[in-house]
Design a protein around this motif. Sequence first.
Motif, PDB file in Angstrom:
ATOM      1  N   ASN A   1     -15.693  -4.668 -22.903  1.00 22.33           N
ATOM      2  CA  ASN A   1     -16.895  -5.232 -22.289  1.00 22.33           C
ATOM      3  C   ASN A   1     -16.689  -6.700 -21.925  1.00 22.33           C
ATOM      4  OD1 ASN A   1     -19.938  -5.012 -21.786  1.00 22.33           O
ATOM      5  ND2 ASN A   1     -19.840  -6.728 -23.219  1.00 22.33           N
ATOM      6  N   TYR A   2     -15.993  -7.432 -22.786  1.00 23.60           N
ATOM      7  CA  TYR A   2     -15.670  -8.850 -22.561  1.00 23.60           C
ATOM      8  C   TYR A   2     -14.877  -9.034 -21.278  1.00 23.60           C
ATOM      9  CZ  TYR A   2     -12.294 -12.738 -23.616  1.00 23.60           C
ATOM     10  OH  TYR A   2     -11.456 -13.821 -23.589  1.00 23.60           O
ATOM     11  N   VAL A   3     -13.872  -8.187 -21.066  1.00 21.94           N
ATOM     12  CA  VAL A   3     -13.073  -8.344 -19.857  1.00 21.94           C
ATOM     13  C   VAL A   3     -13.826  -7.815 -18.631  1.00 21.94           C
ATOM     14  CG1 VAL A   3     -11.768  -6.161 -19.902  1.00 21.94           C
ATOM     15  CG2 VAL A   3     -10.696  -8.234 -19.025  1.00 21.94           C
ATOM     16  N   ALA A   4     -14.753  -6.862 -18.820  1.00 25.57           N
ATOM     17  CA  ALA A   4     -15.620  -6.440 -17.714  1.00 25.57           C
ATOM     18  C   ALA A   4     -16.519  -7.589 -17.287  1.00 25.57           C
ATOM     19  CB  ALA A   4     -16.458  -5.230 -18.134  1.00 25.57           C
ATOM     20  N   MET A   5     -16.994  -8.367 -18.262  1.00 24.84           N
ATOM     21  CA  MET A   5     -17.814  -9.550 -17.960  1.00 24.84           C
ATOM     22  C   MET A   5     -17.020 -10.556 -17.135  1.00 24.84           C
ATOM     23  SD  MET A   5     -18.025 -12.961 -19.063  1.00 24.84           S
ATOM     24  CE  MET A   5     -17.292 -12.947 -20.702  1.00 24.84           C
TER      25      MET A   5
ATOM     26  N   ASN B 166     -26.833  -8.242 -18.485  1.00 22.59           N
ATOM     27  CA  ASN B 166     -26.685  -9.329 -19.443  1.00 22.59           C
ATOM     28  C   ASN B 166     -25.867 -10.449 -18.803  1.00 22.59           C
ATOM     29  OD1 ASN B 166     -27.617  -7.797 -22.079  1.00 22.59           O
ATOM     30  ND2 ASN B 166     -26.205  -6.426 -21.001  1.00 22.59           N
ATOM     31  N   VAL B 167     -26.463 -11.640 -18.708  1.00 26.33           N
ATOM     32  CA  VAL B 167     -25.809 -12.784 -18.081  1.00 26.33           C
ATOM     33  C   VAL B 167     -25.368 -13.756 -19.172  1.00 26.33           C
ATOM     34  CG1 VAL B 167     -26.044 -14.679 -16.432  1.00 26.33           C
ATOM     35  CG2 VAL B 167     -27.241 -12.511 -16.025  1.00 26.33           C
ATOM     36  N   VAL B 168     -24.095 -14.147 -19.147  1.00 29.84           N
ATOM     37  CA  VAL B 168     -23.555 -15.021 -20.180  1.00 29.84           C
ATOM     38  C   VAL B 168     -23.894 -16.479 -19.886  1.00 29.84           C
ATOM     39  CG1 VAL B 168     -21.684 -13.398 -20.631  1.00 29.84           C
ATOM     40  CG2 VAL B 168     -21.302 -15.304 -19.072  1.00 29.84           C
ATOM     41  N   ASN B 169     -23.640 -17.334 -20.885  1.00 24.41           N
ATOM     42  CA  ASN B 169     -23.978 -18.755 -20.770  1.00 24.41           C
ATOM     43  C   ASN B 169     -22.852 -19.577 -20.137  1.00 24.41           C
ATOM     44  OD1 ASN B 169     -26.331 -18.105 -22.166  1.00 24.41           O
ATOM     45  ND2 ASN B 169     -25.435 -18.611 -24.147  1.00 24.41           N
TER      46      ASN B 169
END
Length: 600
Positions: free
Chosen positions: A453-457, A487-490
């Motif tokens: 999921n991290y690399v998809a982000m 979900n949008v990261v900071n």
Amino acid sequence: MPTPRTADRKIVIITIFLFVGVVYFVRLFYLQVIDKSYKYSAKNNVLRYVPQFPPRGLIYDRNGKLIVYNEVVYDLMVIPKQVKDVDTNELCRLLDITVEGFTERMKRANLTRDLASLFEKQLSKETYGYIEEKLYRFNGFFVIPRTLRKYPDAAAAHLLGYVGEVSPNEIKKDQYYRQGDYIGKSGLELSYEKDLRGIKGLRIRMVDVRNRDVGSFRNGEFDTVAIKGNDLYTGLDIELQKYGEELLQNKRGSVVAIDPSTGEILCFVSSPAYDPNLLVGRVRSENFQRLNADPVKPLINRAISGQYPPGSTFKMANDMIGLQEGVITPETKFSCAGVVSTPIKCTHSHQSPLNVYTAIEQSCNPFHFQVFRAIMNDPKFHNIHERYDNWRNHLISMGFGQKLGTDLAYEVNGKLFPSSYYDKVYGIWNTMTIRSLSIGQGEFTATPLQMANYVAMVANDGWYYTPHVVRAIDNEKNSTHFTKKKNVVNINPEHIAVVRDGMEGVMIRGTARGSKIDSISMAGKTGTAQNPHGKDHAVFVGYAPVENPKIAICVIVENAGFGGTWAAPIASLMIEKYMKHRVTRPDLEKRMKEANFLKN
């Protein structure tokens, strides 16, 4: 005129008659209203209530291929009070059970003597055929059909899950179930139990004194039809799943791949795996015990509950936070020689000093420690606690340290402690105390699902949909069942773009250059995660193609050593298989399939 003595006798006689009448009335009331045994006995002499078990819903992959269907089996039921003059030896021979087994089954059934109970479950078609011809000779016994799961590809056991007999606690929680019913125990079978199970029906049949079915009661006026369970349409690519399981055979580890544009899980490999058909039917209990006792632990779902240090694949997260907080810029350079006071040294021979792009490309440990140190020395904050918790909040926004909320059960958080944890453990602490976090080690772990999921982000320039398996239920093929929460990261997209460029360099000039695909642009990051219990784990995260990514992937091979040697090639083969539907590097494929790390 009656004498007083005559009057007394009359009162006594009347009282006796009244008392006897009351006793009879109470007894009749008890037998007809309170005590159900005679009611059941009378009805069961002529009526048989046959539950109709609905077929569970089918499950399809993203290309419409059927990956779970149903197969008919038969349960032998018994009403103990009707069992008379049964040839026990003959019935035992037909069922291939012992006389002691017959006695034990009847003992359990006698707990509800007047009602039908399960005597022998899941008879095959062949066994049912033998018994059907002779069933009239076994008073009190009858057969009802039900369906069991079948897995034609013998793959994706951890994702699909299995079905088992309902437990007393599960019956207490949901009055839909009765003893002998089946319920989803894990995977999609558990998560979507209420959708898959359907609705039970009931047929009331009339039987004669010889236990023969003579027709429906009142032409089926009181019968109800079983309603089939809803079908599930998933985002899983079953061919990619099978290929991933082949590549990970004789290895411990996991492969999770996600479509970044939808959050749909494309494959969900946990190895060692097992054939899901082993946990179906009468052999389920025996096979479960055998699998549970297997030292390689095939029942563990490493993809969603395995907790691993991400190693160097985590370095981009620190880079993004450093860029977002302004403690570094894309042009910032640090020496490869690192800091004298820290044992973090570089493991590769490359140019020095480096900027963010080349530090990701070459996986430079000292560079990333100094980025982490700059974050933990950020003058905007008053102390190490504020800096650390701000760093941690960025990671939480990326999906670490928490359950992502996928539609699979038993997801774990991973480890990402608050600053108060270090207060309890160390009392006084600083950047040097937690320096291992700079390279994805120390008090930090993540699941393969979180890392995919991290690399998809990253592939999406800073946002992700919650990973999920099911895209639609029943015939809603074109609808979206799973709520797409964006979900949008900071982290600002321009900072993520810097990391993306560095990951492209990893595949062209860096630590994974041997795994690049000539016709497909690919970005990635290798990792070698330290393992205190043995040889290091090989890790890789990546996505492809670079423009408009279609697949994001995480590969972990336990005790394999360098990520560039084992995890990156497996990911590269998986991406090629998904994008091209074929593999053009047979020698690499052969080397990955034949590698055996279970012997380590």
